[in-house]
Scaffold this active site. Structure first.
Site, short mmCIF file in Angstrom:
data_model
loop_
_atom_site.label_atom_id
_atom_site.label_comp_id
_atom_site.label_asym_id
_atom_site.label_seq_id
_atom_site.Cartn_x
_atom_site.Cartn_y
_atom_site.Cartn_z
N ASP A 18 7.30 2.83 -3.14
CA ASP A 18 7.54 3.92 -2.19
C ASP A 18 9.02 4.03 -1.86
OD1 ASP A 18 7.50 1.47 -0.86
OD2 ASP A 18 6.24 2.13 0.79
N ASP B 118 14.73 -0.57 -0.46
CA ASP B 118 15.51 -0.76 0.77
C ASP B 118 16.50 -1.91 0.55
OD1 ASP B 118 16.00 -0.17 3.54
OD2 ASP B 118 14.72 -1.84 4.12
N PHE C 205 14.55 4.99 9.45
CA PHE C 205 13.21 4.50 9.16
C PHE C 205 12.27 5.68 9.02
CE2 PHE C 205 9.16 2.36 9.57
CZ PHE C 205 9.39 1.26 8.75
N ASP D 254 4.52 3.51 6.03
CA ASP D 254 3.97 3.21 7.35
C ASP D 254 4.99 2.62 8.30
OD1 ASP D 254 4.16 0.65 5.93
OD2 ASP D 254 3.07 -0.16 7.65
N ARG E 266 0.68 6.57 7.48
CA ARG E 266 0.61 6.68 6.02
C ARG E 266 -0.03 8.00 5.58
NH1 ARG E 266 1.77 1.60 3.80
NH2 ARG E 266 0.97 -0.20 4.90
N LYS F 3 0.81 -1.20 0.00
CA LYS F 3 0.00 0.00 0.00
C LYS F 3 0.86 1.26 0.00
CE LYS F 3 -2.42 -2.45 3.44
NZ LYS F 3 -2.88 -2.51 4.82
N GLY F 4 2.13 1.07 0.30
CA GLY F 4 3.02 2.22 0.52
C GLY F 4 3.09 3.22 -0.61
#
Ligand code: IMP
Ligand code: MG
Length: 178
Positions: free
Chosen positions: A99, A102, A151, A158, A164, A42-43
């Site tokens: 999004d 990483d 982070f 999120d 979010r 969903k990011g």
């Protein structure tokens, strides 16, 4: 929510400038092609919603969902598809919209999965890139900003499904997840 943020890394305005720039790059690169934007839920929804409107050529959209971090801050490395694409990818020029890049595990898995379905092309577009944390070799063609190893939350990102809806991107106070 705001008291959990250590510092604001990107303001709404700064994010808007990055998204505009990426939209222009994709517009220039995909003119005359068969662009399909694939958002990884969903990011990337907030980024996707803004990015698609910054693109000035026809674009189709679709969504995929992968297993998330749960309540931790590191990926397990096991990627599970929770929602797959709805269409046959042959003939499409795909831009995977994420999004954040990483460890690279999620995107390397998705790229392989998509490539196996014979699209005309596939590239990665990520709003944020944390190259210091890379474990698997993955390159984003389009990136908003390279960020240090912290982070971050907000603008779709999120921690444990929270934050979010923050309109900016901030660093989460470590005591929230430690
Ligand atoms: P990767 O497979 O390790 O590259 O993980 C990518 C996914 O991890 C992203 O789509 C995010 O959902 C999540 N992620 C990685 N870093 C962060 C962060 O700093 N904040 C929030 N989510 C993150
Ligand atoms: Mg997440």
């Amino acid at each position: 929510m705001l008291q959990d943020i250590e510092e604001v890394l990107f303001t709404e305005r700064q994010i808007a400038v990055m998204v505009e720039r990426i939209g222009k790059e994709i517009t220039a690169d995909y003119r005359g092609k068969n662009l399909l934007l694939v958002s990884v839920l969903k990011g990337s929804v907030v980024f996707m919603a803004d990015l698609m409107r910054a693109i000035e050529i026809p674009a189709r959209i679709d969504f995929m969902a992968t297993s998330s971090y749960g309540s931790g801050t590191k990926t397990s490395g096991v990627v599970k598809i929770l929602k797959d694409l709805d269409i046959n990818l042959e003939g499409y020029d795909i831009v995977l919209v994420e999004d954040i890049l990483d460890s690279g595990k999620t995107l390397s898995y998705l790229i392989e999965l998509i490539q196996a379905r014979n699209p005309s092309s596939v590239r990665i577009c990520t709003l944020f890139d944390k190259p210091e944390r890379r474990e698997v070799e993955v390159q984003a063609t389009y990136a908003g900003a390279v960020i240090p190893d912290a982070f971050i939350v907000g603008y779709g990102l999120d921690y444990d499904e929270k934050y979010r809806n923050l309109p900016f991107v901030g660093v989460l106070k470590p005591e929230i997840y430690q």
